[in-house]
Design a protein around this motif. Structure first.
Motif, PDB file in Angstrom:
ATOM      1  N   ASP A   1       0.820  -1.212   0.000  1.00  0.00           N
ATOM      2  CA  ASP A   1       0.000   0.000   0.000  1.00  0.00           C
ATOM      3  C   ASP A   1       0.857   1.266   0.000  1.00  0.00           C
ATOM      4  N   THR A   2       1.724   1.352  -0.981  1.00  0.00           N
ATOM      5  CA  THR A   2       2.554   2.531  -1.164  1.00  0.00           C
ATOM      6  C   THR A   2       2.789   2.697  -2.662  1.00  0.00           C
ATOM      7  N   LEU A   3       3.833   3.413  -3.037  1.00  0.00           N
ATOM      8  CA  LEU A   3       4.145   3.623  -4.437  1.00  0.00           C
ATOM      9  C   LEU A   3       5.393   2.861  -4.836  1.00  0.00           C
ATOM     10  N   THR A   4       5.442   2.469  -6.094  1.00  0.00           N
ATOM     11  CA  THR A   4       6.677   1.921  -6.645  1.00  0.00           C
ATOM     12  C   THR A   4       7.662   3.080  -6.834  1.00  0.00           C
ATOM     13  N   GLU A   5       8.884   2.758  -7.205  1.00  0.00           N
ATOM     14  CA  GLU A   5       9.846   3.821  -7.497  1.00  0.00           C
ATOM     15  C   GLU A   5       9.344   4.684  -8.653  1.00  0.00           C
ATOM     16  N   LYS A   6       8.724   4.054  -9.628  1.00  0.00           N
ATOM     17  CA  LYS A   6       8.123   4.814 -10.736  1.00  0.00           C
ATOM     18  C   LYS A   6       7.032   5.733 -10.210  1.00  0.00           C
ATOM     19  N   GLY A   7       6.204   5.210  -9.319  1.00  0.00           N
ATOM     20  CA  GLY A   7       5.136   6.018  -8.741  1.00  0.00           C
ATOM     21  C   GLY A   7       5.665   7.232  -7.999  1.00  0.00           C
ATOM     22  N   ARG A   8       6.799   7.079  -7.333  1.00  0.00           N
ATOM     23  CA  ARG A   8       7.394   8.217  -6.621  1.00  0.00           C
ATOM     24  C   ARG A   8       7.916   9.266  -7.598  1.00  0.00           C
ATOM     25  N   ARG A   9       8.463   8.815  -8.713  1.00  0.00           N
ATOM     26  CA  ARG A   9       8.893   9.775  -9.726  1.00  0.00           C
ATOM     27  C   ARG A   9       7.683  10.528 -10.287  1.00  0.00           C
ATOM     28  N   GLU A  10       6.606   9.800 -10.519  1.00  0.00           N
ATOM     29  CA  GLU A  10       5.389  10.431 -11.023  1.00  0.00           C
ATOM     30  C   GLU A  10       4.868  11.484 -10.043  1.00  0.00           C
ATOM     31  N   ALA A  11       4.875  11.143  -8.751  1.00  0.00           N
ATOM     32  CA  ALA A  11       4.387  12.077  -7.730  1.00  0.00           C
ATOM     33  C   ALA A  11       5.253  13.329  -7.661  1.00  0.00           C
ATOM     34  N   GLU A  12       6.542  13.166  -7.830  1.00  0.00           N
ATOM     35  CA  GLU A  12       7.446  14.324  -7.816  1.00  0.00           C
ATOM     36  C   GLU A  12       7.210  15.214  -9.031  1.00  0.00           C
ATOM     37  N   LEU A  13       6.945  14.613 -10.185  1.00  0.00           N
ATOM     38  CA  LEU A  13       6.652  15.408 -11.375  1.00  0.00           C
ATOM     39  C   LEU A  13       5.325  16.148 -11.214  1.00  0.00           C
ATOM     40  N   LEU A  14       4.351  15.503 -10.598  1.00  0.00           N
ATOM     41  CA  LEU A  14       3.083  16.169 -10.319  1.00  0.00           C
ATOM     42  C   LEU A  14       3.302  17.363  -9.392  1.00  0.00           C
ATOM     43  N   ALA A  15       4.173  17.199  -8.397  1.00  0.00           N
ATOM     44  CA  ALA A  15       4.437  18.276  -7.437  1.00  0.00           C
ATOM     45  C   ALA A  15       5.012  19.509  -8.110  1.00  0.00           C
ATOM     46  N   LYS A  16       5.740  19.315  -9.206  1.00  0.00           N
ATOM     47  CA  LYS A  16       6.290  20.460  -9.930  1.00  0.00           C
ATOM     48  C   LYS A  16       5.182  21.309 -10.546  1.00  0.00           C
ATOM     49  N   ARG A  17       3.999  20.702 -10.739  1.00  0.00           N
ATOM     50  CA  ARG A  17       2.853  21.420 -11.285  1.00  0.00           C
ATOM     51  C   ARG A  17       1.884  21.879 -10.191  1.00  0.00           C
ATOM     52  N   ALA A  18       2.184  21.527  -8.950  1.00  0.00           N
ATOM     53  CA  ALA A  18       1.212  21.728  -7.875  1.00  0.00           C
ATOM     54  C   ALA A  18       0.765  23.173  -7.747  1.00  0.00           C
TER      55      ALA A  18
ATOM     56  N   ALA B   1      -2.313   6.783  -1.778  1.00  0.00           N
ATOM     57  CA  ALA B   1      -2.849   8.119  -2.036  1.00  0.00           C
ATOM     58  C   ALA B   1      -2.108   9.158  -1.203  1.00  0.00           C
ATOM     59  N   MET B   2      -1.836   8.842   0.057  1.00  0.00           N
ATOM     60  CA  MET B   2      -1.105   9.770   0.921  1.00  0.00           C
ATOM     61  C   MET B   2       0.308  10.014   0.395  1.00  0.00           C
ATOM     62  N   ASP B   3       0.954   8.957  -0.078  1.00  0.00           N
ATOM     63  CA  ASP B   3       2.319   9.097  -0.592  1.00  0.00           C
ATOM     64  C   ASP B   3       2.348   9.920  -1.879  1.00  0.00           C
ATOM     65  N   THR B   4       1.249   9.916  -2.630  1.00  0.00           N
ATOM     66  CA  THR B   4       1.144  10.754  -3.824  1.00  0.00           C
ATOM     67  C   THR B   4       0.906  12.207  -3.441  1.00  0.00           C
TER      68      THR B   4
ATOM     69  N   GLU C   1       8.460  11.108 -18.502  1.00  0.00           N
ATOM     70  CA  GLU C   1       8.106   9.866 -17.794  1.00  0.00           C
ATOM     71  C   GLU C   1       6.951   9.183 -18.515  1.00  0.00           C
ATOM     72  N   GLU C   2       7.157   7.952 -18.945  1.00  0.00           N
ATOM     73  CA  GLU C   2       6.102   7.176 -19.597  1.00  0.00           C
ATOM     74  C   GLU C   2       4.982   6.896 -18.600  1.00  0.00           C
ATOM     75  N   PRO C   3       3.714   7.075 -18.992  1.00  0.00           N
ATOM     76  CA  PRO C   3       2.611   6.770 -18.072  1.00  0.00           C
ATOM     77  C   PRO C   3       2.624   5.309 -17.644  1.00  0.00           C
ATOM     78  N   ALA C   4       2.293   5.059 -16.391  1.00  0.00           N
ATOM     79  CA  ALA C   4       2.209   3.688 -15.891  1.00  0.00           C
ATOM     80  C   ALA C   4       1.007   2.980 -16.516  1.00  0.00           C
ATOM     81  N   PHE C   5       1.071   1.658 -16.559  1.00  0.00           N
ATOM     82  CA  PHE C   5       0.024   0.864 -17.199  1.00  0.00           C
ATOM     83  C   PHE C   5      -1.079   0.448 -16.223  1.00  0.00           C
ATOM     84  N   ALA C   6      -0.939   0.809 -14.953  1.00  0.00           N
ATOM     85  CA  ALA C   6      -1.922   0.414 -13.938  1.00  0.00           C
ATOM     86  C   ALA C   6      -3.319   0.887 -14.338  1.00  0.00           C
TER      87      ALA C   6
END
Length: 267
Positions: free
Chosen positions: A26-43, A59-62, A248-253
């Motif tokens: 119930d957390t993020l993969t390393e890819k998910g953490r990169r995605e969250a950091e890129l989102l933060a740049k747009r926050a 969700a909290m980690d994002t 960053e390529e979108p995840a397939f989830a």
């Protein structure tokens, strides 16, 4: 010449899906953490307003990088957790053909989520496409979906009422005009449930008709063409421009194989 900032004159809801998930922990993969950091740049440019988050770790980690970047806090709302309705295939084993790969243990089907249904089944049973008739479907009979759905939308409507929008039949009565933005850091299936209620459609249509990629941003805003009557319209659905901007390529989830012969995409 400096561009004038547009004055906001409507209520705005942002639905942000968690990053690429590590469901086991119930957390993020390393890819998910990169995605969250890129989102933060747009926050900052997202103008997130008041923030709320699911109680689940992914969700909290994002949310955390965005909150850190903007100096905001997020309130936990229990009803924002991933849509928790559970299906018991043992009540009607014929339904197993709607859920390929249904797993068994000790001669019984294991409980599974309601929305992960094969298109060859649900598209041939029109009750799943109807905003009312899905309640009379076999899946509804063999699960707690109706109870869970009604609880979630009841909480959602109470939240909107606190912000001045009171559900009245199939639209919202404006008791107090709002120019607020609220941001929900949550999940795919629960986002579709909230949108299905706002747009008066079956949740099955959105679960199977939309893909909201990890860290995608969906925006809905009020439209008040008649004084006192508001409806929520989508201005962007599943936006992942922050990922493309960061290379960053979108995840397939939340997606399935695009062609069946691609075994790497099957799950």
């Amino acid at each position: 010449m400096q561009q004038k900032k547009r004055k906001e004159n409507r209520m705005r809801i942002l639905l942000i899906r968690h990053g690429d998930p590590d469901y086991e922990h119930d957390t993020l993969t390393e890819k998910g953490r990169r995605e969250a950091e890129l989102l933060a740049k747009r926050a900052s440019s997202l103008a997130m307003g008041s923030c709320y988050q699911s109680p689940l770790g992914r969700a909290m980690d994002t949310a955390q990088p965005c909150l850190k970047a903007t100096g905001k806090d997020a309130e936990v709302l229990e009803w924002l957790r991933e849509f928790p309705a559970q299906l018991d295939l043992n009540k009607d084993p014929e339904l197993s053909r709607a859920y390929p790969g249904a797993k068994m243990a000790d001669g019984k089907y294991l409980i599974r989520n309601v929305w992960d249904m094969a298109p060859g089944y649900w598209t041939e049973h029109e009750e799943y496409m109807d905003r009312r008739e899905w309640r009379n479907s076999k899946v509804a009979e063999c699960s707690d979906m109706k109870v869970v759905y009604d609880r979630v939308i009841r909480e959602f409507d109470a939240f909107l009422a606190e912000h001045g929008y009171v559900r009245e039949r199939n639209h919202y009565r404006v008791e107090k005009e709002s120019t607020e933005t609220v941001t929900f850091f949550c999940h795919f299936a629960i986002s579709c449930v909230l949108l299905s209620h706002l747009w008066n459609v079956s949740p099955f249509v959105l679960w199977h008709g939309l893909v909201l990629a990890p860290t995608s941003v969906t925006e809905v805003v009020t439209e008040e063409r008649e004084q006192g009557i508001a409806y929520f319209r989508g201005t962007k659905v599943g936006d992942i421009s922050h990922l493309y901007a960061g290379g960053e390529e979108p995840a397939f989830a939340a997606r399935f194989c695009e062609v069946y012969s691609n075994e790497d995409q099957r799950h």
